[in-house]
Design an enzyme around this catalytic site. Structure first.
Site, PDB file in Angstrom:
ATOM      1  N   LYS A  70      25.332 -41.219 -84.153  1.00  0.00           N
ATOM      2  CA  LYS A  70      24.860 -42.597 -84.228  1.00  0.00           C
ATOM      3  C   LYS A  70      25.765 -43.575 -83.483  1.00  0.00           C
ATOM      4  O   LYS A  70      25.272 -44.542 -82.896  1.00  0.00           O
ATOM      5  CB  LYS A  70      24.715 -43.032 -85.685  1.00  0.00           C
ATOM      6  CG  LYS A  70      25.999 -43.115 -86.465  1.00  0.00           C
ATOM      7  CD  LYS A  70      25.766 -43.601 -87.871  1.00  0.00           C
ATOM      8  CE  LYS A  70      27.067 -43.661 -88.652  1.00  0.00           C
ATOM      9  NZ  LYS A  70      28.092 -44.488 -88.015  1.00  0.00           N
ATOM     10  N   THR A  71      27.094 -43.346 -83.504  1.00  0.00           N
ATOM     11  CA  THR A  71      27.989 -44.265 -82.797  1.00  0.00           C
ATOM     12  C   THR A  71      27.716 -44.215 -81.299  1.00  0.00           C
ATOM     13  O   THR A  71      27.761 -45.235 -80.609  1.00  0.00           O
ATOM     14  CB  THR A  71      29.462 -43.918 -83.083  1.00  0.00           C
ATOM     15  OG1 THR A  71      29.673 -43.918 -84.498  1.00  0.00           O
ATOM     16  CG2 THR A  71      30.387 -44.951 -82.460  1.00  0.00           C
ATOM     17  N   ASP A  85      25.584 -51.382 -86.660  1.00  0.00           N
ATOM     18  CA  ASP A  85      25.863 -50.016 -87.097  1.00  0.00           C
ATOM     19  C   ASP A  85      25.829 -49.969 -88.622  1.00  0.00           C
ATOM     20  O   ASP A  85      26.041 -50.975 -89.296  1.00  0.00           O
ATOM     21  CB  ASP A  85      27.250 -49.593 -86.596  1.00  0.00           C
ATOM     22  CG  ASP A  85      27.473 -48.099 -86.717  1.00  0.00           C
ATOM     23  OD1 ASP A  85      26.488 -47.368 -86.930  1.00  0.00           O
ATOM     24  OD2 ASP A  85      28.630 -47.662 -86.589  1.00  0.00           O
ATOM     25  N   GLU A  86      25.556 -48.790 -89.194  1.00  0.00           N
ATOM     26  CA  GLU A  86      25.516 -48.593 -90.647  1.00  0.00           C
ATOM     27  C   GLU A  86      24.601 -49.626 -91.323  1.00  0.00           C
ATOM     28  O   GLU A  86      24.959 -50.222 -92.344  1.00  0.00           O
ATOM     29  CB  GLU A  86      26.936 -48.679 -91.243  1.00  0.00           C
ATOM     30  CG  GLU A  86      27.932 -47.717 -90.647  1.00  0.00           C
ATOM     31  CD  GLU A  86      27.730 -46.272 -91.100  1.00  0.00           C
ATOM     32  OE1 GLU A  86      26.695 -45.980 -91.717  1.00  0.00           O
ATOM     33  OE2 GLU A  86      28.611 -45.443 -90.807  1.00  0.00           O
ATOM     34  N   ARG A 142      29.976 -33.737 -94.545  1.00  0.00           N
ATOM     35  CA  ARG A 142      31.268 -33.894 -93.845  1.00  0.00           C
ATOM     36  C   ARG A 142      31.722 -32.556 -93.274  1.00  0.00           C
ATOM     37  O   ARG A 142      32.565 -32.518 -92.377  1.00  0.00           O
ATOM     38  CB  ARG A 142      32.364 -34.397 -94.793  1.00  0.00           C
ATOM     39  CG  ARG A 142      32.177 -35.760 -95.448  1.00  0.00           C
ATOM     40  CD  ARG A 142      31.769 -36.830 -94.494  1.00  0.00           C
ATOM     41  NE  ARG A 142      30.310 -36.933 -94.469  1.00  0.00           N
ATOM     42  CZ  ARG A 142      29.623 -37.552 -93.510  1.00  0.00           C
ATOM     43  NH1 ARG A 142      30.240 -38.078 -92.480  1.00  0.00           N
ATOM     44  NH2 ARG A 142      28.311 -37.634 -93.561  1.00  0.00           N
ATOM     45  N   GLN A 153      22.344 -42.003 -96.532  1.00  0.00           N
ATOM     46  CA  GLN A 153      23.778 -42.221 -96.698  1.00  0.00           C
ATOM     47  C   GLN A 153      24.087 -43.618 -97.240  1.00  0.00           C
ATOM     48  O   GLN A 153      25.185 -44.144 -97.027  1.00  0.00           O
ATOM     49  CB  GLN A 153      24.509 -42.004 -95.374  1.00  0.00           C
ATOM     50  CG  GLN A 153      24.409 -40.573 -94.853  1.00  0.00           C
ATOM     51  CD  GLN A 153      25.281 -40.338 -93.639  1.00  0.00           C
ATOM     52  OE1 GLN A 153      26.498 -40.240 -93.710  1.00  0.00           O
ATOM     53  NE2 GLN A 153      24.644 -40.241 -92.482  1.00  0.00           N
TER      54      GLN A 153
END
Length: 651
Positions: free
Chosen positions: A18-19, A202-203, A583, A232
């Site tokens: 995503k980044t 973002d997020e 993770r 998330q």
């Protein structure tokens, strides 16, 4: 990410890059001729913003567009809000040098408004929730349904007045005050909505209502890209709401939705369990992660007799795995639900001389008692430091209350000077009561006295005199229970002893040492680098990845947390478990305790319901017989490891 024709939502699953979506989109905007100064990228933490800036810089450099990088705005929501508040300070009735107070700076004020120090944190949290949801003090007061809500709402009304009088804002105000200003001031709205041609967030799943309102005002022409993952969303407790994701298609009918479902991080088995788990939540958008990184190892599930036994088991398994695979300590992470779970792991890691770094815990310098002493030191070093003045003059209490501080704030705003300087003004002498005036003058005289000595005497001797002169020990013992007071006093002694030793070793006086402390980064910002095992809460691990993950304490009452079960808020706890699972890149170990020490007593524990929601065909429980093909493969691998060990010993 070349879509530029309207609002865009990118649903980026865990490990889907995503980044990179945001950095690539920024580079594409620059290539398409969008002026770089009209591009705004927003994220949530300074660390994430720094990482994004580095990626954008590197990507633009490869395309020969280094000059554009310096003009692009990449930062946090709070940094953006601060820039708006600074530039619109006059319209917000703030002096140019207004103060920003963090929650700990406000503890004394909150205790006064709440009527007791025991209620201060609860009231502070409630006021923050109201602010983030854009609930006004008047609305909170009118909607109060019980005595505790009524008390908090009354404190909320007084709190806003107090901050205005102090010429200060809190962290929530950095978002809320710009939203209120842009809603009522057409000129300010025009200035800021025309400033950015494209906004990237973002997020996005972590936004609260106030942040969403600010986004809508800044991206008035619908030119924005929101990147997030509803699976998330784990920050509901701090005001984030999935309603913002649900609202996007309603507010923006032209919204285009793109799903990123390929995971570039984890093996098939890990993702299969993650998908099976999260399928138990209601979905805003259907999404299923997949991977082509191979089947991978089974997920190990192991019970332990106690929390100490769990720590021993995990650390010994980690060391054995590292030895067998000749890995790095930095390849391993031990994740858990709450900070209280870290102590057994720290003890065992230290006993085995394993280097580790702790995430999600509290830095020593963030402890209230250390910040109390720091406020005095910072004010001695710089009497223009208004936040330190407010904290120091009220900690310990010395007869200086909200009315006195409000009067000082009014004078400081009119005269454009610090609160400390306002104490010596004729206006304050005339307007304050004799007792309050005398108390605050004595306080300021003591600060001037310490500053005079700080330039001339060793730091160690002076520190002891300052803490004694503050009467801090007496104050703690009179306001806290003896055990808590002694614990805080031990921390104060450790801090002053360390600072005294530092001054002696480096030949620095107290003013030099205080400046050094003010420049020190928080522990969270120093934790990267080096070959160390990561100990982390699940919340702090979000956004990170590790080849090998140990997920500890997966028990009912911990994950899901007991309060979440009582409030029937299991979905967010399930998302937290999902974050922990995703993770892991190559191996995942899950453990739980049969008994756990709590409040000095042993209590029975049961495995979390979430373990039963995983893909059972990919789990291997401790003591369970392996399938024939896996048993044969493991036997073959074991022989190879033994042969390799013999060869290594022979060499």
């Amino acid at each position: 990410m070349r879509y530029l024709d309207g609002p865009l939502l990118v649903l980026a699953g865990a490990g889907s890059g995503k980044t990179r979506v945001i950095t690539a989109k920024i580079a594409h905007l620059v290539e398409q001729g969008v002026p770089p100064e009209r591009i705004l990228a927003i994220t949530f933490t300074n660390k994430a913003a720094l990482e994004m800036r580095e990626r954008v810089r590197d990507l633009l450099a490869t395309r020969g567009q280094e000059a554009a990088f310096q003009k692009i705005t990449v930062g946090t929501f709070h940094a953006l809000g601060l820039s708006i508040v600074r530039q619109e300070a006059r319209a917000l009735k703030l002096k140019p040098r207004f103060s920003i107070l963090d929650p700990q700076d406000l503890e004394t004020l909150m205790a006064e408004l709440a009527g007791s120090s025991g209620q201060a944190r609860t009231v502070q949290w409630q006021i923050s929730q109201w602010k983030n949801a854009l609930v006004s003090p008047e609305t909170a007061l009118n909607n109060a349904e019980d005595d505790s809500a009524l008390m908090a709402a009354r404190a909320y009304v007084q709190y806003g007045d107090a901050l205005q009088a102090y010429q200060a804002v809190d962290l929530d105000d950095l978002i809320v005050r710009p939203v209120h200003l842009l809603a009522r001031d057409d000129g300010a709205l025009a200035r800021w909505s025309s400033r950015y041609a494209h906004v990237l967030i973002d997020e996005y799943q972590d936004t609260n209502p106030a942040q969403y309102a600010l986004l809508r005002m800044l991206a008035a022409d619908n030119a924005f890209t929101a990147v997030g993952d509803d699976d998330q969303a784990i920050y509901g407790w701090r005001g984030a709401t999935l309603d913002n994701l649900a609202q996007l298609p309603r507010d923006y009918p032209r919204l285009k939705v793109i799903k990123l479902e390929q995971n570039y991080r984890s093996t098939v088995r890990i993702l299969r369990s993650a998908n099976a788990l999260i399928a138990n939540n209601e979905k805003l958008f259907d999404k299923k992660l997949w991977s082509d990184l191979g089947h991978g190892d089974p997920i190990r599930v192991t019970p332990a007799a106690s929390d100490e036994a769990e720590a021993e088991l995990i650390v010994h398994r980690l060391l054995a795995h590292k030895f067998e695979h000749r890995g790095r300590f930095g390849d391993y992470a031990i994740l858990y639900r709450g900070n209280f779970q870290s102590r057994p792991f720290e003890n065992v890691l230290r006993a085995n001389q394993v280097p580790y770094v702790l995430s999600g815990g509290q830095s020593f310098f963030d402890r209230a008692e250390v910040k109390d002493i720091m406020a005095w030191l910072r004010l001695i070093a710089n009497d223009d430091d208004d936040p330190s003045f407010i904290r120091a003059v009220t900690t310990p209490r010395r007869g200086v209350g909200q009315a006195t501080l409000a009067k000082l704030g009014e004078i400081a705003a009119v005269k454009h000077e610090s609160l400390f300087a306002a104490v010596f003004s004729p206006e304050f002498k005339q307007g304050a009561t004799g007792k309050a005036h005398e108390a605050v003058r004595l306080f300021c005289d003591s600060i001037n006295h310490w500053r005079f000595r700080a330039e001339r005497e060793p730091a160690g001797r002076l520190l002891g005199d300052i803490v004694k002169g503050m009467a801090y020990e007496d104050w703690l013992l009179s306001t806290l229970d003896k055990r808590d007071a002694e614990k805080r006093l031990d921390n104060v002694r450790d801090f002053t002893a360390w600072l005294s030793k530092k001054g002696e070793e480096d030949g620095k006086n107290l003013l030099d040492l205080t400046q050094m402390l003010m420049l020190m980064n928080r522990l969270d910002d120093q934790e990267d680098g080096g070959d160390q095992v990561r100990l982390s809460t699940l919340h702090a691990a979000k956004g990170l990845e590790f080849p090998h993950v140990f997920l500890a304490g997966v028990e009912e009452g911990i994950l899901p947390h007991r309060e979440a079960v009582e409030l029937q808020k299991i979905d967010e706890e399930r998302r937290l478990m999902y974050v922990g699972i995703t993770r892991a890149k190559r191996t995942l170990h899950i453990s739980y305790c049969r008994q756990r020490q709590r409040a000095g007593e042993k209590t029975d524990c049961s495995p979390s319901r979430f373990i039963g929601e995983l893909a059972q065909e990919d789990l291997r429980y401790s003591g369970q017989a392996l399938p024939a093909d896996e048993a044969a493969a493991e036997k073959k691998t074991g022989k190879a490891k033994l042969r390799g060990l013999r060869e290594m010993l022979e060499k």
